[in-house]
Enzyme design. Structure first.
Site, PDB file in Angstrom:
ATOM      1  CD  GLU A  52       1.720 -59.167  53.825  1.00  9.01           C
ATOM      2  OE1 GLU A  52       0.613 -58.746  54.215  1.00  9.01           O
ATOM      3  OE2 GLU A  52       2.382 -60.008  54.448  1.00  9.01           O
ATOM      4  CE1 TYR A  58      -4.829 -59.264  50.671  1.00  7.85           C
ATOM      5  CE2 TYR A  58      -2.958 -59.749  49.255  1.00  7.85           C
ATOM      6  CZ  TYR A  58      -3.472 -59.427  50.499  1.00  7.85           C
ATOM      7  OH  TYR A  58      -2.617 -59.269  51.571  1.00  7.85           O
ATOM      8  CG  ASP A 105      -6.400 -56.117  53.206  1.00  2.81           C
ATOM      9  OD1 ASP A 105      -6.977 -57.157  53.584  1.00  2.81           O
ATOM     10  OD2 ASP A 105      -5.557 -55.530  53.897  1.00  2.81           O
ATOM     11  CD  GLU A 151      -2.316 -56.341  51.603  1.00  2.00           C
ATOM     12  OE1 GLU A 151      -1.380 -56.841  52.237  1.00  2.00           O
ATOM     13  OE2 GLU A 151      -3.410 -56.020  52.123  1.00  2.00           O
ATOM     14  CB  THR A 153       6.918 -58.820  46.814  1.00  2.70           C
ATOM     15  OG1 THR A 153       7.381 -59.245  48.106  1.00  2.70           O
ATOM     16  CG2 THR A 153       6.828 -57.311  46.760  1.00  2.70           C
TER      17      THR A 153
END
EC number: 6.3.1.19
Length: 461
Positions: free
Chosen positions: A9, A55, A57, A63, A66
């Site tokens: 992430e 999204y 964050d 963000e 994977t």
């Protein structure tokens, strides 16, 4: 565990630069960036057809998480695909901004700190078995993770009271606990919140949040590959010597600021050692383990070779053998050359600009990508693998099911809800499939759910 699920992430820094218009806050820029996402996903938190999650964050940081990967090369491709997807959104956002009177450039940085001292992270996820004592595993891993910045740090010019020094890690200064269930407030090395995103009776997710974001494919390979090898070794019952630190939070900062790797580290048992010796101990233990266990994938020899060469380079204080492969060394070579050419001190704003530009993900502007185009950095994958990963999920994991469902539902114009384990059609029946096995890439229930998309009687208009 010979086959493991991995995920990364990445939170990105965002800013807008313009000579002609008023400044825009990161929040405003992020809204422009995600306008297209919201238009088709009706949310700034969406799962894509390649199985990933995109999204906004906390703090308006874009963000990208994977999809579930089970090979390191595959993970690197999907991590890079996230950058390419965001670059597409940047191009659209800049057009929209220009139409609305904001002529300028949107910048996304794959780094971990901004000019105001705020930190944002790169989180790694490793699937582990439920059996075994998690606290004991954390004790084994924390000394490795505290010292891992020697082999996987992104490098940073740190400014403090007018003085500047070059450090291994960007993230080290912002870690406050060894283990914790928080990710933003206390920023631990390992997050203990028990969210496996899989069958909780069988699996647990190791959530590592101490690492730097990496531009280099080979550094990512080493970062993830070494953890995987240590996990495999521990899972096979190998006993590690007690390397628990007296104060890991103090040690992580002191280690970051000492490029010799020799800063004293006091262990809980009273012994005094250093980061280089601790890394050597893990390396030797894994090397010994591999003599009997063998390599479980093709990249293992390359991982072990780079691990050893990086430790040797630090010990010898000659970084030339790793200056195409390890982020902090690649960046240091850039900074050293520019500093010498222009007779600058390390606290020069021009060097701070180069430090930041290294992490610019724009492939036509970011310094890392300019080096890549010149062949000045080592690669793990070809460009085509990341390009393919923009659209295609990993074919060997649960992500294949999610990606296929998302693509089919979007094509059919159907309302749906997706997370890491659920696939749901928002119809009268609220048909839902629970996918608890992250290794399973085929499922008759998912096939039936997708088939129902074409049956008009199954949906209310």
């Amino acid at each position: 565990m010979d086959r493991r699920i991995f995920g990364i992430e990445t939170e990105f820094g965002i800013t807008f630069s313009s000579k002609d218009s008023r400044p825009l806050s990161p929040e405003e820029v992020a809204r422009y960036l995600f306008r297209r996402v919201v238009s088709w996903g009706r949310s700034s938190n969406v799962f894509l057809a390649n199985g990933s999650r995109l999204y906004l964050d906390v703090g308006s940081h874009p963000e990208y998480a994977t999809a579930e990967c089970d090979e390191i090369g595959q993970l690197i491709a999907h991590d890079r695909a996230g950058e390419l997807i965001l670059n597409e959104l940047v191009a659209e956002a800049e057009k929209r901004l220009n139409l609305e009177g904001f002529a300028g450039s949107v910048y996304l940085f794959k780094n971990n700190t901004d000019s105001a001292g705020n930190s944002y992270g790169s989180h790694e996820n490793y699937l582990i078995g439920r059996r075994g004592e998690f606290a004991r595993l954390a004790e084994i891993l924390i000394p490795f993770l505290v010292t891992r910045q020697l082999i996987a740090g992104a490098g940073k010019v740190h400014q403090n009271a007018g003085q500047a020094n070059y450090s291994f890690s960007q993230r080290a200064e912002h870690i406050w606990e060894g283990i914790s269930s928080a990710t933003t407030r206390s920023r631990p090395i390992i997050n203990t919140r028990d969210e496996p995103h899989a069958d909780a009776e069988l699996y647990r997710r190791l959530h590592v949040i101490v690492g730097d974001s990496n531009m280099s494919e080979t550094t990512t390979m080493l970062k993830v590959g070494t953890i995987d090898l240590i996990l495999r070794m521990v899972e096979d019952g190998v006993i590690m010597r007690d390397l628990r630190m007296e104060n890991p939070i103090r040690s992580i900062r002191e280690i970051s600021q000492d490029l010799t790797g020799m800063a004293p580290v006091k262990l809980a048992n009273g012994r005094v050692t250093n980061a280089l010796e601790i890394q050597r101990e893990y390396f030797e233990k894994v090397s010994e383990y591999l003599l009997t266990a063998g390599a479980h994938h093709a990249l293992v020899p390359r991982i072990m070779d780079l691990w050893q060469r990086t430790l040797n380079a630090i010990e010898q204080q000659d970084f030339s053998s790793i200056e195409t492969e390890i982020d902090w060394a690649i960046k240091k070579k850039l900074l050293d050359a520019y500093q010498a050419k222009n007779s600058l001190t390390l606290n020069s704003p021009r060097l701070a600009q180069i430090d930041l530009a290294y992490h610019d993900i724009a492939t036509d502007r970011g310094l890392y990508y300019l080096l890549q185009k010149r062949g000045a950095v080592a690669r793990v994958n070809e460009d085509g693998q990341a390009m393919a990963a923009i659209e295609a999920p990993p074919a060997t994991t649960r992500a294949a099911l999610r990606g296929k469902f998302v693509k089919a539902a979007q094509s059919a114009g159907r309302d749906y809800t997706v997370d890491w384990v659920h696939l749901k059609l928002n119809d009268q029946a609220h048909q839902t499939v629970l996918c608890k096995d992250p290794f399973r890439n085929t499922d008759e229930r998912v096939d039936a759910l997708i088939a129902s998309l074409g049956t008009e009687s199954d949906f209310s208009d």
